[in-house]
Design a protein around this motif. Structure first.
Motif, PDB file in Angstrom:
ATOM      1  N   ASP A 174     -24.329   4.554  -8.797  1.00  0.00           N
ATOM      2  CA  ASP A 174     -23.512   5.739  -8.522  1.00  0.00           C
ATOM      3  C   ASP A 174     -22.326   4.973  -6.634  1.00  0.00           C
ATOM      4  OD1 ASP A 174     -21.862   7.770  -8.718  1.00  0.00           O
ATOM      5  OD2 ASP A 174     -23.041   9.582  -7.874  1.00  0.00           O
ATOM      6  N   CYS A 175     -22.385   3.692  -7.074  1.00  0.00           N
ATOM      7  CA  CYS A 175     -21.298   3.275  -6.293  1.00  0.00           C
ATOM      8  C   CYS A 175     -19.826   3.248  -6.793  1.00  0.00           C
ATOM      9  CB  CYS A 175     -21.934   2.018  -5.429  1.00  0.00           C
ATOM     10  SG  CYS A 175     -20.323   1.156  -4.513  1.00  0.00           S
ATOM     11  N   GLY A 176     -19.251   3.552  -6.720  1.00  0.00           N
ATOM     12  CA  GLY A 176     -17.801   3.841  -7.814  1.00  0.00           C
ATOM     13  C   GLY A 176     -16.456   2.805  -7.037  1.00  0.00           C
ATOM     14  N   THR A 177     -16.544   2.432  -5.732  1.00  0.00           N
ATOM     15  CA  THR A 177     -15.332   1.603  -5.255  1.00  0.00           C
ATOM     16  C   THR A 177     -15.922   0.941  -4.285  1.00  0.00           C
ATOM     17  OG1 THR A 177     -14.191   4.308  -5.472  1.00  0.00           O
ATOM     18  CG2 THR A 177     -13.702   2.024  -3.467  1.00  0.00           C
ATOM     19  N   LEU A 185     -12.748  -3.555  -7.223  1.00  0.00           N
ATOM     20  CA  LEU A 185     -14.126  -3.113  -7.595  1.00  0.00           C
ATOM     21  C   LEU A 185     -14.584  -1.594  -8.641  1.00  0.00           C
ATOM     22  CD1 LEU A 185     -16.726  -5.639  -6.602  1.00  0.00           C
ATOM     23  CD2 LEU A 185     -15.707  -6.321  -8.921  1.00  0.00           C
ATOM     24  N   ALA A 186     -14.387  -1.452  -9.631  1.00  0.00           N
ATOM     25  CA  ALA A 186     -14.174  -0.572 -10.659  1.00  0.00           C
ATOM     26  C   ALA A 186     -12.919   0.771  -9.982  1.00  0.00           C
ATOM     27  CB  ALA A 186     -15.546   0.244 -10.054  1.00  0.00           C
ATOM     28  N   PHE A 187     -13.297   1.680  -9.931  1.00  0.00           N
ATOM     29  CA  PHE A 187     -12.155   2.709  -8.956  1.00  0.00           C
ATOM     30  C   PHE A 187     -11.461   2.524  -7.830  1.00  0.00           C
ATOM     31  CE2 PHE A 187     -14.156   4.603 -12.474  1.00  0.00           C
ATOM     32  CZ  PHE A 187     -13.643   5.869 -12.842  1.00  0.00           C
ATOM     33  N   ALA A 188     -10.689   1.626  -7.199  1.00  0.00           N
ATOM     34  CA  ALA A 188     -10.321   1.238  -6.152  1.00  0.00           C
ATOM     35  C   ALA A 188      -8.842   1.006  -6.104  1.00  0.00           C
ATOM     36  CB  ALA A 188     -11.494  -0.250  -5.179  1.00  0.00           C
ATOM     37  N   ASN A 189      -8.130   0.831  -4.846  1.00  0.00           N
ATOM     38  CA  ASN A 189      -6.805   0.330  -4.843  1.00  0.00           C
ATOM     39  C   ASN A 189      -6.318  -0.716  -4.400  1.00  0.00           C
ATOM     40  OD1 ASN A 189      -8.062   3.453  -4.376  1.00  0.00           O
ATOM     41  ND2 ASN A 189      -6.039   3.873  -5.132  1.00  0.00           N
ATOM     42  N   ARG A 190      -5.409  -1.004  -4.583  1.00  0.00           N
ATOM     43  CA  ARG A 190      -4.258  -2.620  -4.451  1.00  0.00           C
ATOM     44  C   ARG A 190      -4.222  -2.076  -2.967  1.00  0.00           C
ATOM     45  NH1 ARG A 190      -3.771  -6.920  -7.929  1.00  0.00           N
ATOM     46  NH2 ARG A 190      -2.933  -7.740  -6.116  1.00  0.00           N
ATOM     47  N   VAL A 191      -4.389  -2.848  -2.074  1.00  0.00           N
ATOM     48  CA  VAL A 191      -4.353  -1.764  -0.038  1.00  0.00           C
ATOM     49  C   VAL A 191      -4.628  -3.555  -0.416  1.00  0.00           C
ATOM     50  CG1 VAL A 191      -5.726   0.145   0.071  1.00  0.00           C
ATOM     51  CG2 VAL A 191      -6.769  -1.990   0.960  1.00  0.00           C
ATOM     52  N   HIS A 222     -12.695  -5.752   4.281  1.00  0.00           N
ATOM     53  CA  HIS A 222     -13.632  -5.524   3.070  1.00  0.00           C
ATOM     54  C   HIS A 222     -13.599  -4.215   2.692  1.00  0.00           C
ATOM     55  CE1 HIS A 222     -14.201  -9.812   2.326  1.00  0.00           C
ATOM     56  NE2 HIS A 222     -13.864  -9.768   4.158  1.00  0.00           N
ATOM     57  N   ALA A 223     -13.979  -3.116   1.819  1.00  0.00           N
ATOM     58  CA  ALA A 223     -14.533  -2.013   1.775  1.00  0.00           C
ATOM     59  C   ALA A 223     -16.441  -2.319   0.725  1.00  0.00           C
ATOM     60  CB  ALA A 223     -13.790  -1.181   1.506  1.00  0.00           C
ATOM     61  N   ILE A 224     -17.226  -2.379   1.223  1.00  0.00           N
ATOM     62  CA  ILE A 224     -18.535  -2.517   0.757  1.00  0.00           C
ATOM     63  C   ILE A 224     -18.986  -0.982   0.310  1.00  0.00           C
ATOM     64  CG2 ILE A 224     -20.631  -3.458   0.944  1.00  0.00           C
ATOM     65  CD1 ILE A 224     -19.807  -5.675   3.192  1.00  0.00           C
ATOM     66  N   GLY A 225     -19.118  -0.840  -1.104  1.00  0.00           N
ATOM     67  CA  GLY A 225     -19.399   0.607  -1.331  1.00  0.00           C
ATOM     68  C   GLY A 225     -21.162   0.067  -0.889  1.00  0.00           C
TER      69      GLY A 225
END
Lengths: 500, 59
Positions: A174-177, A185-191, A222-225
């Protein structure tokens, strides 16, 4: 439930859930059809179909590798017609069939053999099979991101323990981002790339924080879900601790942000102890939690906006917006704010803002101290429309905004509602024009003298949907557009205060 | 040990095996990421328990 129920089972026939949801909607929209679903016959899906009154004996006997057509119609003729249409949809050639030149491996093992340098498996198969695929991945040395939900928590814990032994990171289930090394990856934004690392047990929370970091002029390393249950005692924050270890060791990360629902005390203590061992400053947002003691290098914040602000080293004044809520007038006799959220953590953040101002809320996804919808009569309802009761067998409202049509129309027509509070989440994976869609609903169903509408857009200028274009579409439809989700909630509060 | 392996993930370009929704692979491809799509069908004839058991046995 009344009507004629028709099932057809196709043995060993697989299509992915997005394609099947599209077909299900087409069939459910046919003349004389009460409800319809085309789903893989996994136990979880069979339960959903059974609850929807779509299963008879043939469907009940289906297995996970079978595709089940379930139709409930007002009469046999409509049911037969819908069954014929379903068969036609399933038999139409797919792009895959037409693309015979591209050979694709049929298993993870074959894929790794073909591309031995692979380092991450992104898994979005039905939840009943997700752990099996993830286990194959970690045993081949791949880190995994599991988008699938409906995974048993004991299975999750066992998988993560094994992955930890092998040195592999499991993001999810259940990791969306996630944003790894600049890749969304998946539901993430271009930051933009930057030096703030995020560990997120909350998909839309990670999206809002990463987008606000971009808005405030900084960037994300990095954003680690880790999945919404990683900080539950059963799992023990295995992935969260591994993610903190990695960001701590990463020379490109100078500040660590942790976003999660409030964990239980012993898990929080373990995570905060690890944060305290780091030489890097950290910002902790346990959304909905009370104030608690923090390690010397950590700052506790209570909103996603503050998580981004503090991580960017900014003061409250730096990010203050003109409060549009105080300047508006609402119709006499209306007093309720109704929050209609696609993002679960955005819904939680609105509750936090209201709670801090001593305005009672109720929610189907309550933060600590807020009553659940079915247990209270008063309070401003804050609805997480991505929760199971709204999405079982349907796409998430971030993918298909029509999932929230009914509740928006209901709120527009309800004379108690003074303010509708909504979120638009854009970026990869999301609908290609949620604001345009929302504006269309307001145009079609809005009423003269109806509720005020306040919204925010979680996203960036670099996202495929382009944030400023989404904001302009909302403004053109008469929506008051706040710079952040927290501000939108604050504006709603001001609107009812100034008219109270 | 785990730190170094995950740290390596953060240092290297992603190379992804996508199992499931094809849209995710397309979006990775658009970002210039190497991605390989598995033409997945439920293993073990769709028997979830057997699929789980087989994965534990390493097949």
């Amino acid at each position: 439930m009344s009507g004629v129920i028709v099932n057809e089972v196709r043995k060993g026939f697989y299509l992915d859930s997005v394609a099947l949801m599209r077909f299900s909607r087409t069939i459910a929209g046919l003349e004389g059809i009460e409800e319809a679903a085309l789903m893989m016959g996994t136990p979880a899906n069979r339960r959903i179909m059974s609850d929807a009154g779509l299963l008879e004996d043939a469907g009940k006997a289906a297995e996970g590798g079978d595709l089940v057509i379930g139709i409930r119609a007002k009469d046999q003729k409509s049911a037969d017609h819908a069954l014929g249409e379903s068969r036609a949809l399933l038999d139409q050639p797919t792009a895959k069939d037409g693309d015979a030149a591209v050979w694709r491996p049929r298993t993870l093992r074959a894929a790794v053999k073909l591309a031995p340098e692979s380092n991450l498996a992104l898994i979005s198969v039905p939840g009943d099979f997700a752990v099996a695929e993830a286990r194959k991945a970690i045993r081949r040395g791949l880190h995994t991101m599991i988008f699938s939900d409906n995974v048993d928590i004991a299975e999750e814990a066992a998988l993560k323990r094994e992955a930890h032994e092998l040195g592999c990171l499991v993001m999810g289930p259940d990791c969306g981002t996630a944003i790894i090394n600049g890749t969304a990856l998946a539901f993430a934004n271009r930051v933009p790339r930057g030096d703030i690392g995020i560990v997120g047990a909350s998909g839309t929370g990670t999206q809002e924080v990463s987008c606000l970091i971009a808005q405030y002029g900084s960037g994300v390393s990095h954003a680690i879900g880790v999945g919404g249950r990683d900080l539950k005692p059963e799992v023990g924050a295995i992935s969260t601790l591994m993610a903190i270890d990695a960001l701590d060791a990463d020379p490109g990360t100078k500040h660590i942000v942790l976003v999660s629902k409030p964990p239980e005390t012993e898990v929080a203590a373990k995570v905060l102890e690890r944060i305290g061992e780091s030489a890097k400053p950290a910002t902790i947002c346990f959304i909905g939690a009370d104030e608690s003691s923090m390690p010397a290098n950590a700052t506790q914040v209570f909103s996603l906006k503050d998580a981004a602000r503090v991580a960017c080293g900014m003061n409250d004044e730096d990010v203050k917006s003109a409060d549009a809520g105080a300047a508006v007038s609402i119709q006499p006799g209306r007093s309720q704010v109704r929050g209609l959220f696609a993002g679960g953590t955005l819904c939680a953040e609105a509750q936090v803002i209201f709670k801090a101002a001593d305005f009672p809320t109720i929610s189907n996804a309550p933060i600590p101290g807020v009553p659940s919808l079915d247990k209270a009569n008063g309070g401003h309802p804050m609805l997480d429309l991505g929760e199971d009761e709204y999405t079982q067998g349907k796409p998430h409202p971030m993918i298909d905004p029509s999932v929230r049509d009914d509740v928006i129309i209901e709120a527009l027509k309800d004379e108690a509602v003074a303010v509708i509070l909504a979120d638009m989440v854009i970026g990869y994976g999301a609908h290609d024009d949620p604001a345009g869609y929302f504006a269309g609903i307001l145009k079609e169903h809005g009423v003269e003298g109806g509720p005020l509408v306040i919204a925010s857009v979680t996203g960036t200028e670099e996202d495929p949907q382009i944030r400023s274009i989404q904001m302009a579409k909302l403004e053109a439809a008469g929506v008051h557009v706040a710079p952040t989700n927290a501000d939108a909630a604050a504006w709603a509060l001001s609107a009812i205060r100034s008219n109270g | 040990m785990s730190e170094s392996k995950v740290k390596t993930l953060l240092e290297e370009p992603l190379r992804v095996v996508n199992i499931g929704l094809e849209g995710f692979a397309k979006e990775l491809d658009q970002q210039g990421v190497k991605v390989i799509q598995v033409d997945w069908t439920p293993p073990a004839g769709g028997d979830t328990k057997l699929a789980n058991l087989l994965s534990k046995l390493g097949t």
